[in-house]
Design a protein around this motif. Structure first.
Motif, PDB file in Angstrom:
ATOM      1  N   UNK A 181       3.618   1.684  -1.535  1.00  0.00           N
ATOM      2  CA  UNK A 181       4.047   1.954  -2.917  1.00  0.00           C
ATOM      3  C   UNK A 181       2.895   2.426  -3.789  1.00  0.00           C
ATOM      4  N   UNK A 182       1.680   1.922  -3.531  1.00  0.00           N
ATOM      5  CA  UNK A 182       0.516   2.434  -4.257  1.00  0.00           C
ATOM      6  C   UNK A 182       0.353   3.926  -4.018  1.00  0.00           C
ATOM      7  N   UNK A 183       0.591   4.341  -2.784  1.00  0.00           N
ATOM      8  CA  UNK A 183       0.502   5.760  -2.430  1.00  0.00           C
ATOM      9  C   UNK A 183       1.650   6.531  -3.077  1.00  0.00           C
ATOM     10  N   UNK A 232      -4.871  -6.274  -3.164  1.00  0.00           N
ATOM     11  CA  UNK A 232      -4.309  -5.585  -1.993  1.00  0.00           C
ATOM     12  C   UNK A 232      -5.268  -5.649  -0.819  1.00  0.00           C
ATOM     13  N   UNK A 277       0.833  -1.207   0.000  1.00  0.00           N
ATOM     14  CA  UNK A 277       0.000   0.000   0.000  1.00  0.00           C
ATOM     15  C   UNK A 277       0.870   1.260   0.000  1.00  0.00           C
ATOM     16  N   UNK A 301       0.466  11.628 -13.888  1.00  0.00           N
ATOM     17  CA  UNK A 301       1.023  10.347 -14.314  1.00  0.00           C
ATOM     18  C   UNK A 301      -0.061   9.510 -14.973  1.00  0.00           C
ATOM     19  N   UNK A 310       4.011  -2.567  -7.492  1.00  0.00           N
ATOM     20  CA  UNK A 310       2.675  -2.121  -7.089  1.00  0.00           C
ATOM     21  C   UNK A 310       2.529  -0.639  -7.423  1.00  0.00           C
ATOM     22  N   UNK A 311       1.891  -0.368  -8.560  1.00  0.00           N
ATOM     23  CA  UNK A 311       1.811   1.019  -9.052  1.00  0.00           C
ATOM     24  C   UNK A 311       0.377   1.535  -9.045  1.00  0.00           C
ATOM     25  N   UNK A 312      -0.563   0.665  -8.668  1.00  0.00           N
ATOM     26  CA  UNK A 312      -1.979   1.024  -8.710  1.00  0.00           C
ATOM     27  C   UNK A 312      -2.322   2.065  -7.641  1.00  0.00           C
ATOM     28  N   UNK A 313      -3.329   2.899  -7.922  1.00  0.00           N
ATOM     29  CA  UNK A 313      -3.821   3.817  -6.891  1.00  0.00           C
ATOM     30  C   UNK A 313      -4.340   3.006  -5.712  1.00  0.00           C
ATOM     31  N   UNK A 314      -4.070   3.470  -4.489  1.00  0.00           N
ATOM     32  CA  UNK A 314      -4.368   2.637  -3.315  1.00  0.00           C
ATOM     33  C   UNK A 314      -5.823   2.652  -2.865  1.00  0.00           C
ATOM     34  N   UNK A 351       3.556   5.937  -5.549  1.00  0.00           N
ATOM     35  CA  UNK A 351       3.551   5.992  -7.017  1.00  0.00           C
ATOM     36  C   UNK A 351       2.435   6.867  -7.586  1.00  0.00           C
ATOM     37  N   UNK A 376      -9.069   7.650  -4.880  1.00  0.00           N
ATOM     38  CA  UNK A 376      -7.758   8.288  -4.676  1.00  0.00           C
ATOM     39  C   UNK A 376      -7.678   9.682  -5.313  1.00  0.00           C
TER      40      UNK A 376
END
Lengths: 217, 93
Positions: A67-69, B18, A65, B88, B65-69, A71, B73
């Protein structure tokens, strides 16, 4: 039923995000839950109460999580002047006034050559040291959070601690020095560049963040 | 009943994973794919509970892991940090 479920789950293959970015079934827990905060620069017209400017962004407790933030949020180098990011343990406000920061202090370093410093990388490494829990020994529990300030003349990175090495709690001084040394290492500073520690109370009384340094590494 | 006009898109597969993934309980029990550096066992003598992680281990996740959390978001960003000048792409794909 819970026990049966757990052992069944454990016997199942553990797929991490490295095995399958879209079908992983296990994630990496952090030792603490963390909250990211953002200080908006004051707007030129009104509405500049500190409480309106300090925003809680998100709370997380896994590596994935984080890294999700990271990125999907603005890099420090993209922020307007007078912005701050604060990454603090959940439940602690990134302010001197928070009861948990009352007796605390901070290590900090100002990067005055703004264009020369890889601020995004350094701030990332400081955050990783915080969430990976490599800034302090296991039992010290001194770290409250880390912060980056974007100012006209400098970037400043700091690490906030629960105590400030004063009073009778002598062991805390050595913990603080150890944190200072690790922090300096993470920031990749040379031996002739110095991080300074100051207590929040002294900073508050001097009316600025340029209180006299209590410790130096 | 409230009908929202800006209905967030359904969560991506990565975000669903996730949210539903379990926390690793024993760090020694995970078999990482070859080429992936495992967490340093010296940092985690107990191997179970919660773990410390070194920078080099953590950096491996950066491009993975590049997805919005969360599904909302973009709204969170508008209400807090604001949007960066250069937006981005929303996914790496």
């Amino acid at each position: 039923a819970d026990e049966a479920g757990a052992s069944d789950a454990n016997s199942k293959e553990q797929l991490t995000v490295f095995h399958s970015p879209e079908n992983f079934n296990v994630k990496h827990p952090l030792m603490n839950k963390w909250t990211l905060w953002f200080t908006k620069p004051p707007s030129p017209k009104g509405e500049n109460n500190w409480n309106d400017l300090l925003k809680e962004v998100v709370t997380f407790d896994s590596v994935e999580e984080f890294w999700g933030i990271y990125n999907n949020i603005a890099k420090t180098s993209e922020l307007a002047l007078k912005s701050d990011y604060h990454l603090f343990k959940a439940g602690v406000r990134p302010e001197w006034e928070d009861p948990q920061n009352k007796n605390g202090g901070k290590w900090s370093y100002q990067f005055k050559e703004k264009r020369a410093v890889p601020i995004d990388e350094l701030w990332l490494h400081v955050m990783l040291a915080a969430i990976g829990e490599t800034l302090e020994a296991e039992d010290d529990k001194e770290i409250m959070g880390v912060v980056v300030n974007v100012r006209k003349a400098f970037f400043r990175i700091g690490v906030w601690t629960k105590s400030s090495g004063g009073g009778k709690t002598a062991p805390s001084r050595e913990s603080l020095m150890e944190i200072g040394r690790k922090f300096k290492e993470v920031l990749r500073l040379n031996t002739n560049e110095h991080c300074e520690f100051s207590g929040h109370t002294e900073s508050a009384h001097s009316g600025s963040t340029r209180a006299k340094a209590k410790f130096v590494v | 009943l409230q009908i929202k006009t800006n209905e967030p898109a359904p969560p991506s597969a990565a975000l669903t994973a996730l949210k539903s993934a379990r926390f690793i309980e024993n760090i020694g029990s995970v078999n990482y794919p070859s080429g992936i550096l495992s967490p340093n066992p010296a940092l985690n003598p107990a191997a179970s509970g919660k773990f410390k992680y070194e920078k080099d281990f953590l950096l491996q996740f950066q491009g993975v892991f590049t997805e919005k959390p969360s599904v909302d978001w973009d709204k969170t960003m508008r209400e807090t940090v604001g949007e960066p000048e250069t937006t981005r792409p929303s996914t790496a794909r």
